[in-house]
Design a protein around this motif. Structure first.
Motif, short mmCIF file in Angstrom:
data_model
loop_
_atom_site.label_atom_id
_atom_site.label_comp_id
_atom_site.label_asym_id
_atom_site.label_seq_id
_atom_site.Cartn_x
_atom_site.Cartn_y
_atom_site.Cartn_z
N VAL A 13 0.87 -1.18 0.00
CA VAL A 13 0.00 0.00 0.00
C VAL A 13 0.91 1.23 0.00
CG1 VAL A 13 -1.89 1.20 1.15
CG2 VAL A 13 -1.74 -1.30 1.30
N GLN A 14 1.22 1.72 -1.19
CA GLN A 14 2.15 2.83 -1.32
C GLN A 14 1.49 4.17 -0.98
OE1 GLN A 14 2.91 1.75 -5.51
NE2 GLN A 14 5.09 2.01 -5.03
N PRO A 15 2.27 5.14 -0.48
CA PRO A 15 1.74 6.50 -0.33
C PRO A 15 1.58 7.13 -1.71
CG PRO A 15 4.09 6.48 0.12
CD PRO A 15 3.68 5.04 -0.07
N ARG A 16 0.70 8.12 -1.79
CA ARG A 16 0.58 8.86 -3.06
C ARG A 16 1.84 9.67 -3.33
NH1 ARG A 16 -0.46 13.96 -4.08
NH2 ARG A 16 -1.26 14.38 -1.99
N ALA A 17 2.43 10.19 -2.24
CA ALA A 17 3.61 11.04 -2.37
C ALA A 17 4.38 11.03 -1.05
CB ALA A 17 3.20 12.46 -2.74
N MET A 18 5.61 11.54 -1.11
CA MET A 18 6.45 11.64 0.08
C MET A 18 7.14 13.00 0.08
SD MET A 18 8.28 7.87 -0.07
CE MET A 18 8.99 7.94 1.58
N ALA A 19 7.28 13.60 1.27
CA ALA A 19 8.07 14.83 1.42
C ALA A 19 9.02 14.59 2.59
CB ALA A 19 7.17 16.02 1.70
N LEU A 20 10.32 14.66 2.31
CA LEU A 20 11.32 14.27 3.31
C LEU A 20 12.43 15.30 3.41
CD1 LEU A 20 11.78 10.64 1.94
CD2 LEU A 20 10.29 11.29 3.83
N LEU A 21 12.90 15.54 4.63
CA LEU A 21 14.11 16.32 4.83
C LEU A 21 15.27 15.34 4.84
CD1 LEU A 21 13.50 19.10 7.51
CD2 LEU A 21 14.81 19.33 5.40
N TYR A 80 9.94 4.29 -8.93
CA TYR A 80 8.61 4.31 -8.30
C TYR A 80 7.90 5.66 -8.38
CZ TYR A 80 9.68 -0.20 -6.15
OH TYR A 80 9.98 -1.53 -5.94
N GLY A 81 8.63 6.74 -8.61
CA GLY A 81 7.96 8.04 -8.58
C GLY A 81 8.79 9.12 -9.26
N THR A 82 8.34 10.36 -9.09
CA THR A 82 9.00 11.52 -9.70
C THR A 82 9.60 12.38 -8.59
OG1 THR A 82 7.37 11.54 -11.49
CG2 THR A 82 8.70 13.53 -11.19
N PRO A 83 10.93 12.40 -8.46
CA PRO A 83 11.56 13.17 -7.40
C PRO A 83 11.76 14.64 -7.79
CG PRO A 83 13.22 11.92 -8.56
CD PRO A 83 11.91 11.57 -9.19
N ARG A 84 11.69 15.51 -6.78
CA ARG A 84 11.87 16.95 -7.00
C ARG A 84 12.50 17.56 -5.76
NH1 ARG A 84 8.10 21.10 -5.66
NH2 ARG A 84 6.61 19.46 -5.15
N LEU A 85 13.52 18.37 -5.96
CA LEU A 85 14.13 19.09 -4.85
C LEU A 85 13.32 20.38 -4.63
CD1 LEU A 85 17.94 19.52 -4.21
CD2 LEU A 85 16.29 21.27 -3.58
N VAL A 86 12.66 20.46 -3.49
CA VAL A 86 11.75 21.57 -3.21
C VAL A 86 12.50 22.79 -2.72
CG1 VAL A 86 9.79 22.34 -1.80
CG2 VAL A 86 9.88 19.98 -2.68
N GLU A 87 13.37 22.58 -1.74
CA GLU A 87 14.07 23.71 -1.12
C GLU A 87 15.26 23.21 -0.32
OE1 GLU A 87 12.71 27.90 0.97
OE2 GLU A 87 11.33 26.20 0.90
N LYS A 88 16.33 24.01 -0.34
CA LYS A 88 17.49 23.68 0.48
C LYS A 88 17.30 24.27 1.87
CE LYS A 88 20.52 23.61 -3.57
NZ LYS A 88 21.65 24.26 -4.26
N VAL A 89 17.74 23.52 2.88
CA VAL A 89 17.59 23.95 4.26
C VAL A 89 18.96 23.89 4.94
CG1 VAL A 89 16.41 23.56 6.46
CG2 VAL A 89 15.24 23.00 4.31
N SER A 90 19.49 25.04 5.30
CA SER A 90 20.81 25.12 5.91
C SER A 90 20.84 24.39 7.24
CB SER A 90 21.20 26.59 6.11
OG SER A 90 22.32 26.70 6.97
N ARG A 91 22.02 23.90 7.59
CA ARG A 91 22.21 23.21 8.88
C ARG A 91 21.90 24.10 10.08
NH1 ARG A 91 28.37 22.07 7.60
NH2 ARG A 91 27.51 22.37 5.51
N ASP A 119 24.34 20.30 5.17
CA ASP A 119 23.06 20.95 4.89
C ASP A 119 22.04 19.92 4.44
OD1 ASP A 119 24.01 23.49 5.52
OD2 ASP A 119 24.77 23.81 3.49
N SER A 120 20.77 20.29 4.52
CA SER A 120 19.67 19.40 4.14
C SER A 120 18.89 19.98 2.97
CB SER A 120 18.72 19.21 5.33
OG SER A 120 19.37 18.58 6.41
N ALA A 121 17.93 19.22 2.51
CA ALA A 121 17.03 19.68 1.46
C ALA A 121 15.70 18.95 1.59
CB ALA A 121 17.62 19.43 0.07
N ILE A 122 14.64 19.61 1.18
CA ILE A 122 13.32 18.97 1.17
C ILE A 122 13.17 18.25 -0.16
CG2 ILE A 122 10.83 19.33 1.24
CD1 ILE A 122 11.41 21.88 2.89
N LEU A 123 13.02 16.94 -0.09
CA LEU A 123 12.84 16.11 -1.28
C LEU A 123 11.39 15.68 -1.37
CD1 LEU A 123 14.09 14.33 -3.62
CD2 LEU A 123 14.23 12.51 -1.89
#
Length: 268
Positions: free
Chosen positions: A123-131, A164-175, A185-189
């Motif tokens: 049962v896959q999620p429709r989408a994922m947003a991860l730091l 499995y899906g379409t990845p996109r880098l949403v925003e960079k997040v400084s440490r 540093d991190s990023a929202i994927l």
């Protein structure tokens, strides 16, 4: 941050803008639930609750106690369900969720494991947003197939996400936006359009068998790695059929050519 939190590799967000950006990265549709992994102190939980219902899984029992107090009203109303435990032991079935999206600020060391867990589940999620670590996000969203002299390169993780899906880098997040600050540093994927359509003409298991074999030794060429489990002559013929140079390395081969290799080597 608790001493236990430090042991678990948690770096908590300090500022609401990053949490809001993550919460809105994939949105939520009517009837869907946010599955939050590692809510920590609840800064992301608050933003998610503003958009829809949340099931949050937290391993640290000290933080679970704090979250119960912070979100007592949301828990009482049923808008938030707090689950104490390790997300790696959880499944959509035992959490009793079906239509959901994943949102998480997870420790770097389990990033790949968590991504694969929810992309490959029944049962896959429709989408994922991860730091995630910025370099990991950049590798995942790259076009892949870079040459040895430059350009983006693939990894098992980047190929898995794209399958499995379409990845996109949403925003960079400084440490500096975390407590304690991590060393990178991190990023929202965001990963959207999650499905198993890529495996319409090949076996999911065979695909990953071929990919794992291809990446078995980074120092060897792809043909030599594949020849460990397939006959060398078949490997060379398959690479010719898929228009892959004989001296290519696994990291330089894009997703569709791995699908072609799977068809030629393992699915016939």
């Amino acid at each position: 941050m608790t001493r236990r939190g430090a042991r678990l590799g948690q770096h908590f967000l300090k500022h609401g803008w990053a949490a809001r950006s993550l919460a809105h990265a994939v949105g939520i549709r009517p009837g869907e639930t946010f599955l939050e992994i590692g809510p920590g102190k609840g800064i992301l939980t608050k933003e998610l609750l503003a958009l829809g219902p949340v099931v949050a899984i937290e391993k640290d029992e000290v933080l679970v106690g704090q979250l119960k107090q912070t979100f007592a009203d949301d828990i009482a109303s049923g808008r938030l369900r707090l689950v104490a435990g390790d997300v790696r032991d959880a499944t959509p079935e035992n959490l009793k969720i079906s239509d959901y999206v994943v949102a998480a600020n997870i420790p770097y060391y389990i990033t790949g494991e968590i991504i694969r867990q929810f992309l490959t589940t029944t049962v896959q999620p429709r989408a994922m947003a991860l730091l995630v670590q910025k370099e990991v996000a950049q590798r995942i969203v790259s076009s892949g197939g870079g040459s040895a002299s430059g350009g983006s390169k693939e990894s098992i993780l980047s190929l898995s996400v794209k399958a499995y899906g379409t990845p996109r880098l949403v925003e960079k997040v400084s440490r500096t936006h975390f407590s304690p600050p991590p060393s990178v540093d991190s990023a929202i994927l965001a990963v959207t359009d999650i499905s198993k359509k890529f495996f319409d003409t090949i076996s999911e298991g065979n695909f990953f068998r071929v990919v794992h074999a291809g990446f078995a030794s980074k120092r060897k060429m792809l043909a030599n790695n594949l020849a460990v489990i397939f006959e060398k002559e078949r490997v060379i013929d398959a690479m010719h059929s898929c228009a892959i140079p004989e001296k290519a390395r696994a990291e330089n081969v894009p997703l569709e050519k791995w699908k072609c290799l799977t068809k030629n080597l393992a699915d016939n």
